[in-house]
Design a protein around this motif. Sequence first.
Motif, mmCIF file in Angstrom:
data_model
loop_
_atom_site.group_PDB
_atom_site.id
_atom_site.type_symbol
_atom_site.label_atom_id
_atom_site.label_comp_id
_atom_site.label_asym_id
_atom_site.label_seq_id
_atom_site.Cartn_x
_atom_site.Cartn_y
_atom_site.Cartn_z
ATOM 1 N N LYS A 87 0.855 -1.092 0.077
ATOM 2 C CA LYS A 87 0.072 -0.161 0.083
ATOM 3 C C LYS A 87 0.774 1.270 -0.222
ATOM 4 O O LYS A 87 2.085 1.275 0.635
ATOM 5 C CB LYS A 87 -0.952 0.029 1.373
ATOM 6 C CG LYS A 87 -1.648 -1.262 1.143
ATOM 7 C CD LYS A 87 -3.129 -0.970 1.929
ATOM 8 C CE LYS A 87 -4.020 -2.146 1.899
ATOM 9 N NZ LYS A 87 -4.985 -2.035 0.659
ATOM 10 N N LEU A 88 0.404 2.377 -0.617
ATOM 11 C CA LEU A 88 1.156 3.405 -0.996
ATOM 12 C C LEU A 88 0.417 4.548 -1.547
ATOM 13 O O LEU A 88 -0.619 4.449 -1.967
ATOM 14 C CB LEU A 88 2.109 3.166 -1.736
ATOM 15 C CG LEU A 88 1.877 3.221 -3.328
ATOM 16 C CD1 LEU A 88 3.236 3.471 -4.070
ATOM 17 C CD2 LEU A 88 1.509 1.963 -3.592
ATOM 18 N N ASN A 89 0.809 5.935 -1.452
ATOM 19 C CA ASN A 89 0.299 6.758 -2.294
ATOM 20 C C ASN A 89 1.503 7.381 -3.221
ATOM 21 O O ASN A 89 2.516 7.822 -2.453
ATOM 22 C CB ASN A 89 -0.325 7.903 -1.402
ATOM 23 C CG ASN A 89 -1.021 9.008 -2.393
ATOM 24 O OD1 ASN A 89 -0.344 9.650 -3.020
ATOM 25 N ND2 ASN A 89 -2.542 8.846 -2.498
ATOM 26 N N ILE A 90 1.319 7.462 -4.263
ATOM 27 C CA ILE A 90 2.738 7.994 -5.281
ATOM 28 C C ILE A 90 2.774 9.340 -4.771
ATOM 29 O O ILE A 90 4.196 9.875 -4.865
ATOM 30 C CB ILE A 90 2.314 7.671 -6.645
ATOM 31 C CG1 ILE A 90 3.662 7.913 -7.298
ATOM 32 C CG2 ILE A 90 1.333 8.822 -7.244
ATOM 33 C CD1 ILE A 90 3.561 7.439 -8.735
ATOM 34 N N THR A 91 1.796 10.184 -4.449
ATOM 35 C CA THR A 91 2.274 11.649 -4.280
ATOM 36 C C THR A 91 3.072 11.765 -2.707
ATOM 37 O O THR A 91 3.726 12.713 -2.646
ATOM 38 C CB THR A 91 1.120 12.438 -4.184
ATOM 39 O OG1 THR A 91 0.151 12.233 -2.889
ATOM 40 C CG2 THR A 91 0.164 12.440 -5.277
ATOM 41 N N GLU A 92 2.944 10.816 -1.939
ATOM 42 C CA GLU A 92 3.671 10.911 -0.780
ATOM 43 C C GLU A 92 5.116 10.874 -1.057
ATOM 44 O O GLU A 92 6.119 11.245 -0.145
ATOM 45 C CB GLU A 92 3.218 9.655 0.174
ATOM 46 C CG GLU A 92 2.185 10.053 1.049
ATOM 47 C CD GLU A 92 1.935 9.218 2.302
ATOM 48 O OE1 GLU A 92 2.128 9.675 3.475
ATOM 49 O OE2 GLU A 92 2.180 8.094 2.147
ATOM 50 N N ASN A 93 5.431 9.956 -2.144
ATOM 51 C CA ASN A 93 6.757 9.449 -2.769
ATOM 52 C C ASN A 93 7.293 10.668 -3.439
ATOM 53 O O ASN A 93 8.404 10.958 -3.482
ATOM 54 C CB ASN A 93 6.639 8.357 -3.479
ATOM 55 C CG ASN A 93 6.823 6.882 -2.440
ATOM 56 O OD1 ASN A 93 7.780 6.772 -1.937
ATOM 57 N ND2 ASN A 93 5.683 6.451 -2.203
ATOM 58 N N CYS A 94 6.442 11.361 -4.246
ATOM 59 C CA CYS A 94 6.854 12.433 -5.125
ATOM 60 C C CYS A 94 6.885 13.948 -4.340
ATOM 61 O O CYS A 94 7.460 14.737 -4.892
ATOM 62 C CB CYS A 94 5.825 12.495 -6.442
ATOM 63 S SG CYS A 94 6.138 11.093 -7.432
ATOM 64 N N ILE A 95 6.058 14.027 -3.257
ATOM 65 C CA ILE A 95 6.158 15.285 -2.573
ATOM 66 C C ILE A 95 6.353 15.283 -1.199
ATOM 67 O O ILE A 95 7.564 15.811 -0.592
ATOM 68 C CB ILE A 95 4.797 16.017 -2.961
ATOM 69 C CG1 ILE A 95 4.259 16.111 -4.309
ATOM 70 C CG2 ILE A 95 4.677 17.411 -2.265
ATOM 71 C CD1 ILE A 95 3.200 16.075 -4.578
ATOM 72 N N ASP A 96 5.653 14.728 -0.330
ATOM 73 C CA ASP A 96 5.462 14.754 1.029
ATOM 74 C C ASP A 96 6.931 14.308 1.616
ATOM 75 O O ASP A 96 7.593 15.057 2.632
ATOM 76 C CB ASP A 96 4.643 13.627 1.666
ATOM 77 C CG ASP A 96 3.167 14.095 1.309
ATOM 78 O OD1 ASP A 96 3.218 14.249 0.048
ATOM 79 O OD2 ASP A 96 2.157 14.045 1.947
ATOM 80 N N ARG A 97 7.511 13.437 1.013
ATOM 81 C CA ARG A 97 8.907 13.050 1.680
ATOM 82 C C ARG A 97 10.066 13.791 1.363
ATOM 83 O O ARG A 97 11.162 13.400 2.178
ATOM 84 C CB ARG A 97 9.030 11.348 1.164
ATOM 85 C CG ARG A 97 9.533 11.274 -0.110
ATOM 86 C CD ARG A 97 10.094 9.862 -0.583
ATOM 87 N NE ARG A 97 10.161 9.748 -1.774
ATOM 88 C CZ ARG A 97 11.091 8.947 -2.420
ATOM 89 N NH1 ARG A 97 12.065 8.064 -1.708
ATOM 90 N NH2 ARG A 97 10.967 8.727 -3.506
ATOM 91 N N HIS A 98 9.781 14.662 0.521
ATOM 92 C CA HIS A 98 10.987 15.390 0.106
ATOM 93 C C HIS A 98 10.696 16.830 1.164
ATOM 94 O O HIS A 98 11.781 17.827 0.802
ATOM 95 C CB HIS A 98 10.740 16.035 -1.219
ATOM 96 C CG HIS A 98 11.025 14.841 -2.037
ATOM 97 N ND1 HIS A 98 11.829 14.020 -2.143
ATOM 98 C CD2 HIS A 98 10.191 14.657 -3.212
ATOM 99 C CE1 HIS A 98 11.668 13.064 -3.098
ATOM 100 N NE2 HIS A 98 10.433 13.272 -3.868
#
Length: 635
Positions: free
Chosen positions: A61-72
């Motif tokens: 499970k994931l959300n791609i925007t967490e990887n593309c935005i939040d984590r940065h």
Amino acid sequence: MSNYHIKHLEEYFKVYRKSVREPENFWGEIAEEHFVWRKHWDKVLSWDFKKPEIKWYEGAKLNITENCIDRHLFTNGDKTAILFEPNDPNEAAEHISYKELYQRVNQFANVLKDNGISKGDRVCIYLPMIPELAISLLACARIGAIHSVVFAGFSATALSTRINDSECKMVITSDGSFRGAKTIDLKGIVDEALESTPCVESVLVAKRINSNVNMKEGRDQWLQALLDKASTECAPEIMDAEDPLFILYTSGSTGKPKGMVHTTGGYMVYTAYTFKNVFNYRHNDVYWCTADIGWITGHSYIVYGPLANGATTVMFEGVPNYPDYGRFWEIVEKHKITQFYTAPTAIRALAKENLDHVDRYDLSSLKVIGSVGEPINEEAWHWYNDNVGKKNSPLVDTWWQTETGGIMLSPIPYVTPTIPTYATLPLPGVQPCLMDEKGNEIEGKQVDGRLCIKYPWPSIARTIWGDHQRYKDTYFSAYENLYFTGDGALRDTVGYYRITGRVDDVIIVSGHNLGTAPIEDAINEHPAVAESAIVGFPHDVKGNALYGYVTLKESGEGRDHDNLRKEINQIITEHIGPIAKLDKIQFTSGLPKTRSGKIMRRILRKIACNEIDNLGDISTLLNPEVVEEIINTKK
Ligand code: WTA
């Protein structure tokens, strides 16, 4: 640690061997070490090319925007995520930081929710290259809605076909767009398209050109007013790795466009991994891909791949020749671009102009230059390598497709020695092979055949929206247990691949894939036309141009041919868009056919290309005399 960033040739071979020997460990390690997952997968891969069914990271499970935005945000919140360069060079560029992107995506996501969009709903995006385009993709992904971007050069008819095929509930567009010195009335095109799309409930309109547009009460709303009221926090919808992320239409050799479905987890991992390696991406780089987000190149290598790496990605609204042919290089100098990725057709167009347009600018920031979309001819390769790369920025000729989601064959810069016109070697995880027409694999070196892939990679499209059978028929039926690309390729003595072009009825014109059938269908709607056949012929800027053979009904005989030519191109523009207009139209009394009635395009193609000396045996045709007529009346 997995070898996420490949730095030497020996390392490439080592990593490649591992990716083939232990694909699940290979892709498992990469996914584990470089991304944020809300839940770990149960299984890295399950697949069956016979069904076909392919699943990557099942159970994750994931959300791609967490990887593309939040984590940065924590480490790179103030770094520029999207650098917007407007059409007009006098308008200021806009730097959107990761923090600001986070807020704007969340606001947009909340607007989508407030307007009835939820997980699994399809949203059609028909926007020019303005920041709202990238933000709307991410806003959909934030809430699990499936975006379907339609390139804003397609006509109203093409747009409505795509909206209806995937039953989009909402359309996101703008009042209009700037393209060089022109403006285009996008909202007008949307209004026309929506006359035949009962599924669409609402339309959000971004303001770009400040034109007077018609806003339909109860359906259309100005985007900005809604964004202004929306919260900058929107919790990400937690998705399954195999939930669809987007649909993107591509032309097929027959009938209606194919809505390729890409899913979330594998697509994210593969586009991020390939972005890092193919562009030798480092933290302070300013990366620019000139594609439009309306195509797969923009999805994977303007939006998702770069942002998953925390990169600065440039979005350019304009065209290469406005205000003059130096625009690309002016932008490279201005923003100190480090990676530049474009299409051979743009290179060929620029190479025709005075070299001063390039030499005026300082391109010393560049360290990688790339090409995509069609075979790059030797002359264009050298021009690009010499004048833009200055022979010291490696040129990566990247071969891939809408269906593959990410780059498949490409040199790795500073690692793989390049050879002009060769896409060189497969990236890790990609297992290409060449097949003959009888279904046998062609082994060895210095051979050519049809390019297939033996094993799944994480970003392969999973199906065609609403038509799994067509997915199977198109990609998995030509050869047992193989994915068939539709391209021909040769493999040289060192194992490098060179793509020779399509082997089906898709013609690539200025980097746009065009199926012959939809164009013929459009032409045949003309009341004076009985039948038509489209083939490609070489063009020095577009790569290929379209040649149409048209037979007229009795009612059309005696009509002025030049007027008919205009009307035919007008119909094509209405049905598909100006990109599909024909360069040459020849009227003939018939089309060469086999005894079973199939049009012999092979012969027509040879005539269009002036290769009449080797037409092959035409005596078995139903109407061999027509071939002679066509040759004699060709201008
Ligand atoms: C062609 C674009 C030669 C090929 C990413 C492929 C290429 C089709 C190259 C897919 C290349 C793409 N060399 N041919 N480097 N890149 N092609 O779906 O015929 O718009 O099948 O995806 O473009 O086009 P599509």
